[in-house]
Design a protein around this motif. Sequence first.
Motif, PDB file in Angstrom:
ATOM      1  N   ILE A  33     -38.324  34.402  -6.600  1.00 53.61           N
ATOM      2  CA  ILE A  33     -37.651  35.516  -5.911  1.00 53.61           C
ATOM      3  C   ILE A  33     -38.583  36.129  -4.871  1.00 53.61           C
ATOM      4  N   LEU A  34     -39.844  36.327  -5.221  1.00 49.62           N
ATOM      5  CA  LEU A  34     -40.813  36.877  -4.262  1.00 49.62           C
ATOM      6  C   LEU A  34     -40.994  35.952  -3.065  1.00 49.62           C
ATOM      7  N   HIS A  35     -41.033  34.657  -3.306  1.00 56.55           N
ATOM      8  CA  HIS A  35     -41.151  33.695  -2.203  1.00 56.55           C
ATOM      9  C   HIS A  35     -39.912  33.768  -1.306  1.00 56.55           C
ATOM     10  N   ALA A  36     -38.743  33.860  -1.908  1.00 59.14           N
ATOM     11  CA  ALA A  36     -37.506  33.978  -1.123  1.00 59.14           C
ATOM     12  C   ALA A  36     -37.545  35.226  -0.256  1.00 59.14           C
ATOM     13  N   LYS A  37     -37.969  36.345  -0.828  1.00 54.17           N
ATOM     14  CA  LYS A  37     -38.056  37.601  -0.061  1.00 54.17           C
ATOM     15  C   LYS A  37     -39.050  37.490   1.078  1.00 54.17           C
ATOM     16  N   LYS A  38     -40.186  36.841   0.811  1.00 51.11           N
ATOM     17  CA  LYS A  38     -41.202  36.685   1.854  1.00 51.11           C
ATOM     18  C   LYS A  38     -40.642  35.857   3.009  1.00 51.11           C
ATOM     19  N   TRP A  39     -39.973  34.751   2.686  1.00 51.30           N
ATOM     20  CA  TRP A  39     -39.406  33.917   3.737  1.00 51.30           C
ATOM     21  C   TRP A  39     -38.313  34.667   4.501  1.00 51.30           C
ATOM     22  N   LEU A  40     -37.451  35.362   3.780  1.00 47.24           N
ATOM     23  CA  LEU A  40     -36.389  36.124   4.445  1.00 47.24           C
ATOM     24  C   LEU A  40     -36.974  37.159   5.398  1.00 47.24           C
ATOM     25  N   ALA A  41     -38.032  37.834   4.992  1.00 51.05           N
ATOM     26  CA  ALA A  41     -38.690  38.802   5.885  1.00 51.05           C
ATOM     27  C   ALA A  41     -39.221  38.117   7.131  1.00 51.05           C
ATOM     28  N   SER A  42     -39.734  36.887   6.975  1.00 52.96           N
ATOM     29  CA  SER A  42     -40.299  36.161   8.118  1.00 52.96           C
ATOM     30  C   SER A  42     -39.242  35.760   9.144  1.00 52.96           C
ATOM     31  N   ILE A  43     -37.970  35.723   8.732  1.00 51.79           N
ATOM     32  CA  ILE A  43     -36.899  35.372   9.683  1.00 51.79           C
ATOM     33  C   ILE A  43     -36.057  36.589  10.060  1.00 51.79           C
ATOM     34  N   GLY A  44     -36.559  37.795   9.745  1.00 48.03           N
ATOM     35  CA  GLY A  44     -35.858  39.016  10.138  1.00 48.03           C
ATOM     36  C   GLY A  44     -34.760  39.450   9.203  1.00 48.03           C
ATOM     37  N   GLU A  45     -34.762  38.956   7.974  1.00 45.84           N
ATOM     38  CA  GLU A  45     -33.726  39.306   6.995  1.00 45.84           C
ATOM     39  C   GLU A  45     -34.337  40.009   5.772  1.00 45.84           C
ATOM     40  N   ALA A  46     -35.303  40.891   6.021  1.00 44.94           N
ATOM     41  CA  ALA A  46     -36.018  41.565   4.927  1.00 44.94           C
ATOM     42  C   ALA A  46     -35.104  42.405   4.038  1.00 44.94           C
ATOM     43  N   LYS A  47     -33.969  42.845   4.551  1.00 46.43           N
ATOM     44  CA  LYS A  47     -33.066  43.698   3.771  1.00 46.43           C
ATOM     45  C   LYS A  47     -32.102  42.903   2.887  1.00 46.43           C
ATOM     46  N   ALA A  48     -32.120  41.590   2.991  1.00 46.41           N
ATOM     47  CA  ALA A  48     -31.225  40.760   2.168  1.00 46.41           C
ATOM     48  C   ALA A  48     -31.572  40.943   0.694  1.00 46.41           C
ATOM     49  N   GLU A  49     -30.549  41.087  -0.130  1.00 43.82           N
ATOM     50  CA  GLU A  49     -30.755  41.273  -1.559  1.00 43.82           C
ATOM     51  C   GLU A  49     -31.045  39.935  -2.230  1.00 43.82           C
ATOM     52  N   GLN A  73     -50.398  25.249   0.636  1.00 46.52           N
ATOM     53  CA  GLN A  73     -50.843  26.221   1.636  1.00 46.52           C
ATOM     54  C   GLN A  73     -50.289  27.618   1.398  1.00 46.52           C
ATOM     55  N   GLN A  74     -48.986  27.719   1.090  1.00 43.91           N
ATOM     56  CA  GLN A  74     -48.387  29.052   0.994  1.00 43.91           C
ATOM     57  C   GLN A  74     -47.744  29.359  -0.348  1.00 43.91           C
ATOM     58  N   GLY A  75     -47.769  28.404  -1.260  1.00 44.82           N
ATOM     59  CA  GLY A  75     -47.243  28.652  -2.597  1.00 44.82           C
ATOM     60  C   GLY A  75     -45.782  28.290  -2.779  1.00 44.82           C
ATOM     61  N   TYR A  76     -45.103  27.923  -1.691  1.00 39.64           N
ATOM     62  CA  TYR A  76     -43.680  27.588  -1.764  1.00 39.64           C
ATOM     63  C   TYR A  76     -43.269  26.786  -0.544  1.00 39.64           C
ATOM     64  N   PHE A  77     -42.073  26.239  -0.619  1.00 38.87           N
ATOM     65  CA  PHE A  77     -41.436  25.563   0.502  1.00 38.87           C
ATOM     66  C   PHE A  77     -39.975  25.971   0.485  1.00 38.87           C
ATOM     67  N   ILE A  78     -39.415  26.280   1.641  1.00 39.53           N
ATOM     68  CA  ILE A  78     -37.996  26.631   1.748  1.00 39.53           C
ATOM     69  C   ILE A  78     -37.249  25.456   2.366  1.00 39.53           C
ATOM     70  N   TYR A  79     -36.263  24.968   1.613  1.00 44.16           N
ATOM     71  CA  TYR A  79     -35.388  23.908   2.110  1.00 44.16           C
ATOM     72  C   TYR A  79     -34.116  24.588   2.584  1.00 44.16           C
ATOM     73  N   GLN A  80     -33.940  24.649   3.906  1.00 46.53           N
ATOM     74  CA  GLN A  80     -32.828  25.391   4.488  1.00 46.53           C
ATOM     75  C   GLN A  80     -31.539  24.583   4.441  1.00 46.53           C
ATOM     76  N   LEU A  81     -30.493  25.233   3.970  1.00 47.58           N
ATOM     77  CA  LEU A  81     -29.173  24.621   3.883  1.00 47.58           C
ATOM     78  C   LEU A  81     -28.209  25.437   4.739  1.00 47.58           C
ATOM     79  N   GLU A  82     -26.978  25.559   4.330  1.00 50.57           N
ATOM     80  CA  GLU A  82     -25.935  26.211   5.143  1.00 50.57           C
ATOM     81  C   GLU A  82     -26.287  27.653   5.492  1.00 50.57           C
ATOM     82  N   GLY A  83     -26.051  27.977   6.768  1.00 50.13           N
ATOM     83  CA  GLY A  83     -26.182  29.345   7.234  1.00 50.13           C
ATOM     84  C   GLY A  83     -27.598  29.788   7.559  1.00 50.13           C
ATOM     85  N   CYS A  84     -28.575  28.899   7.434  1.00 48.82           N
ATOM     86  CA  CYS A  84     -29.968  29.242   7.715  1.00 48.82           C
ATOM     87  C   CYS A  84     -30.304  28.897   9.164  1.00 48.82           C
ATOM     88  N   PRO A  85     -31.276  29.602   9.747  1.00 50.84           N
ATOM     89  CA  PRO A  85     -31.585  29.358  11.153  1.00 50.84           C
ATOM     90  C   PRO A  85     -32.077  27.948  11.450  1.00 50.84           C
TER      91      PRO A  85
END
Length: 91
Positions: A33-49, A73-85
Amino acid sequence: MEIHVYDTYVKAGDGHIMHFDVFTAEKDDQKAILHAKKWLASIGEAKAEVSSKECQFCHSQQAPDDVLDSIKQQGYFIYQLEGCPGHTRAR
């Protein structure tokens, strides 16, 4: 190396749904969850629940080298699917 996949759906600021997977080396729901929040903040979606409702453990699997490098390197990897930039539709 085995990684753990957390299936994640969040609502973006404009209301659309973003679907992505959080890949981690540790099976730890709170860290995912923390990794998801960090990534969301990096793409301008810090307020996403993001909670255990939106980010849930899915499965474990072997990972390719580029994913492992990102996790090292960063502790996680985000695999972007539908609706991601970074997601593009298959043709």
